[in-house]
Design a protein around this motif. Structure first.
Motif, PDB file in Angstrom:
ATOM      1  N   ASP A 127      17.751  50.888  27.899  1.00  0.00           N
ATOM      2  CA  ASP A 127      16.510  50.193  28.181  1.00  0.00           C
ATOM      3  C   ASP A 127      16.591  49.151  29.253  1.00  0.00           C
ATOM      4  O   ASP A 127      17.704  48.671  29.720  1.00  0.00           O
ATOM      5  N   GLU A 128      15.620  49.276  30.318  1.00  0.00           N
ATOM      6  CA  GLU A 128      15.669  48.695  31.502  1.00  0.00           C
ATOM      7  C   GLU A 128      16.324  47.342  31.501  1.00  0.00           C
ATOM      8  O   GLU A 128      17.295  47.240  32.661  1.00  0.00           O
ATOM      9  N   PHE A 129      15.810  46.471  30.942  1.00  0.00           N
ATOM     10  CA  PHE A 129      16.397  45.189  30.983  1.00  0.00           C
ATOM     11  C   PHE A 129      17.359  44.318  29.998  1.00  0.00           C
ATOM     12  O   PHE A 129      17.886  43.203  30.186  1.00  0.00           O
ATOM     13  N   VAL A 130      17.871  45.535  29.232  1.00  0.00           N
ATOM     14  CA  VAL A 130      19.025  45.044  28.269  1.00  0.00           C
ATOM     15  C   VAL A 130      20.239  46.098  28.476  1.00  0.00           C
ATOM     16  O   VAL A 130      21.054  45.728  27.660  1.00  0.00           O
ATOM     17  N   ARG A 131      20.295  46.791  29.388  1.00  0.00           N
ATOM     18  CA  ARG A 131      21.359  47.697  29.437  1.00  0.00           C
ATOM     19  C   ARG A 131      22.678  46.947  30.096  1.00  0.00           C
ATOM     20  O   ARG A 131      22.616  46.324  30.763  1.00  0.00           O
ATOM     21  N   PRO A 132      23.709  47.478  29.565  1.00  0.00           N
ATOM     22  CA  PRO A 132      25.064  46.822  30.039  1.00  0.00           C
ATOM     23  C   PRO A 132      25.281  47.311  31.422  1.00  0.00           C
ATOM     24  O   PRO A 132      25.084  48.434  31.932  1.00  0.00           O
ATOM     25  N   LEU A 133      26.257  46.512  31.965  1.00  0.00           N
ATOM     26  CA  LEU A 133      26.736  46.589  33.287  1.00  0.00           C
ATOM     27  C   LEU A 133      28.140  47.269  33.138  1.00  0.00           C
ATOM     28  O   LEU A 133      28.687  46.571  32.266  1.00  0.00           O
ATOM     29  N   GLN A 134      28.506  48.328  33.657  1.00  0.00           N
ATOM     30  CA  GLN A 134      29.769  48.992  33.397  1.00  0.00           C
ATOM     31  C   GLN A 134      30.601  48.612  34.550  1.00  0.00           C
ATOM     32  O   GLN A 134      30.169  49.220  35.800  1.00  0.00           O
ATOM     33  N   LEU A 137      19.056  40.738  33.939  1.00  0.00           N
ATOM     34  CA  LEU A 137      18.439  41.939  33.380  1.00  0.00           C
ATOM     35  C   LEU A 137      19.717  42.786  32.900  1.00  0.00           C
ATOM     36  O   LEU A 137      19.513  44.033  32.870  1.00  0.00           O
ATOM     37  N   THR A 138      20.793  42.252  32.317  1.00  0.00           N
ATOM     38  CA  THR A 138      21.683  43.153  31.675  1.00  0.00           C
ATOM     39  C   THR A 138      22.037  42.235  30.123  1.00  0.00           C
ATOM     40  O   THR A 138      22.097  40.983  30.413  1.00  0.00           O
ATOM     41  N   ALA A 139      22.354  43.328  29.357  1.00  0.00           N
ATOM     42  CA  ALA A 139      22.756  42.500  28.068  1.00  0.00           C
ATOM     43  C   ALA A 139      24.110  42.028  28.003  1.00  0.00           C
ATOM     44  O   ALA A 139      24.279  41.006  27.659  1.00  0.00           O
ATOM     45  N   ASN A 140      24.936  42.723  28.412  1.00  0.00           N
ATOM     46  CA  ASN A 140      26.504  42.461  28.646  1.00  0.00           C
ATOM     47  C   ASN A 140      27.229  43.303  29.766  1.00  0.00           C
ATOM     48  O   ASN A 140      26.650  44.175  30.478  1.00  0.00           O
ATOM     49  N   VAL A 141      28.585  42.861  29.804  1.00  0.00           N
ATOM     50  CA  VAL A 141      29.120  43.578  30.864  1.00  0.00           C
ATOM     51  C   VAL A 141      30.479  44.569  29.962  1.00  0.00           C
ATOM     52  O   VAL A 141      31.073  43.939  29.053  1.00  0.00           O
ATOM     53  N   GLU A 142      30.507  45.783  30.303  1.00  0.00           N
ATOM     54  CA  GLU A 142      31.615  46.524  29.565  1.00  0.00           C
ATOM     55  C   GLU A 142      32.524  46.898  30.666  1.00  0.00           C
ATOM     56  O   GLU A 142      32.333  47.440  31.779  1.00  0.00           O
ATOM     57  N   ALA A 143      33.822  46.947  30.040  1.00  0.00           N
ATOM     58  CA  ALA A 143      34.841  47.586  30.863  1.00  0.00           C
ATOM     59  C   ALA A 143      36.070  48.205  30.157  1.00  0.00           C
ATOM     60  O   ALA A 143      36.174  47.649  28.780  1.00  0.00           O
TER      61      ALA A 143
END
Ligand SMILES: CC(C)(COP(=O)(O)OP(=O)(O)OC[C@H]1O[C@@H](n2cnc3c(N)ncnc32)[C@H](O)[C@@H]1OP(=O)(O)O)[C@@H](O)C(=O)NCCC(=O)NCCS
Length: 346
Positions: free
Chosen positions: A165-172, A196-202
């Motif tokens: 989803d454009e405004f809630v996608r995670p930043l990877q 415009l990102t939901a969370n950050v994933e690593a």
């Protein structure tokens, strides 16, 4: 195949290593010894080239132990909710600049070279690695940020938005190396500020990355997994042990120990080693003197970069204890101040 890299070991020495990749056997020819023959040939080549270590990422955890590889570094996957950001007291300072897409192939390798060997287990990246990495990252949005501290550039992160989803996608996070906690904090702070990102994933972050200590709400970090990262094979055990630091100060509890090492595949490595006093040397063949501790070469690899304490390996049956007093000395000798970590997939 393998490619030549340099890798850092505890104490700061840098050793030549073979980074093994692209291992595969035709699907209709498996389980008849082809991989075993390949590994034999590769270890012979590695020895002939003077590479002291061999390192790889394993597709499955049950393949390489029999060939003397042990898990030497591990990583953690995290998801960080970005609402609250860092604590106000988190180390701050320095500045963050963004890189243009076109700058990545020239700027990132130079930055990485300065950071590659900060931790035990870090490796250099040859030109071909960068070519593949930049050729295959054909995404539209790539966020690349560099942190500059008091002594110059000391960290970088590359991140891409995941599909969704454009405004809630995670930043990877795709690539993230930083020299110290301050640079780590600044770059995480930057990532957590991207709108415009939901969370950050690593994934595969160092086990001791202090994210929970940096965040305004430590529960904003969820650990979503922990995996073996690199597997290490000590190809030349005497040289590998001699290059690694073993603390010399007996006041810190690091009394020398006698460790018997078994290596059926490369029997020239087998023997009893005396570790401590700032040195390591083979003092007898196996059975030539009474060893206090004993292990196979794969279980030695798990302690070598500092990932596992000898006492943890002994408690789980990987090491054998003949003299219990030696175990705490071995723990002190193998301990490292930072967790070993590679951070480069190959
Ligand atoms: C993994 C792979 C390379 C193994 O090749 P292979 O030629 O079948 O291996 P070998 O016949 O030499 O096997 C040696 C031993 O390892 C065991 N073994 C091999 N692959 C194994 C696996 N995936 N899981 C558990 N045991 C395995 C074999 O059973 C054999 O044991 P044995 O000596 O007790 O009989 C092959 O199955 C393959 O190409 N897999 C897909 C690609 C892949 O995963 N590559 C690894 C990338 S890191």
């Amino acid at each position: 195949m393998s490619f030549a890299v340099s890798t850092s070991v505890p104490g700061g020495a840098v050793l030549p290593a073979a980074a093994v990749s692209c291992v595969g056997v035709r699907a209709d020819r498996t389980r008849r010894g082809v991989l075993t023959a390949l590994i034999r040939a590769q270890l012979d080549d590695t020895t002939a080239r003077g590479e002291v270590l061999s390192t790889l990422w394993a597709s499955e955890a049950r393949i390489y132990g029999r060939f003397g590889y042990g898990v030497a570094t591990r990583g953690r996957s995290v998801r960080v909710a970005r609402a609250r950001g860092l604590r106000p007291q988190a180390p701050a300072g320095g500045s963050v600049r963004l890189l243009d897409r076109a700058e990545l192939p020239t700027v990132l390798p130079v930055l990485y070279d300065g950071l590659a060997l900060c931790r035990p287990g870090g490796i250099t990246r040859p030109e071909g690695w960068w070519r593949l990495a930049t050729e295959t990252s054909g995404r539209d949005h790539v966020l690349a940020a560099v942190h500059t501290g008091r002594d110059g550039d000391d960290g970088f992160v590359v991140a891409v938005p995941a599909r969704g989803d454009e405004f809630v996608r995670p930043l990877q996070v795709a690539d993230f190396h930083a020299a110290d906690p301050a640079s780590t904090a600044a770059l995480w702070g930057f990532l957590l500020g991207v709108d415009l990102t939901a969370n950050v994933e690593a994934s595969m972050r160092p086990l001791d990355e202090p994210l929970d200590l940096l965040l305004a709400d430590p529960r904003d970090r969820t650990v979503t997994g922990e995996q073996d990262e690199t597997w290490l094979r000590l190809v030349d055990v005497p040289t590998a042990l001699a290059a690694r630091a073993f603390p010399a100060d007996p006041d810190r509890g690091a009394t020398p120990v006698l460790l018997a090492v078994h290596d059926p595949l490369l029997p020239g490595n087998s023997g009893v080693y005396r570790l401590g006093d700032g040195a390591a040397e083979r003092v007898a063949p196996l059975g030539g003197c009474a060893a206090q501790l004993e292990c196979g070469v794969a279980a030695l690899a798990s302690a070598y970069l500092g990932d596992r304490a000898p006492s943890a390996l002994a408690a789980t049956g990987w090491w054998t204890v003949h003299d219990p007093a030696a175990l705490s000395h071995a723990d002190a000798l193998f301990a490292t101040t930072v967790a070993p970590w590679c951070g480069t997939h190959f």
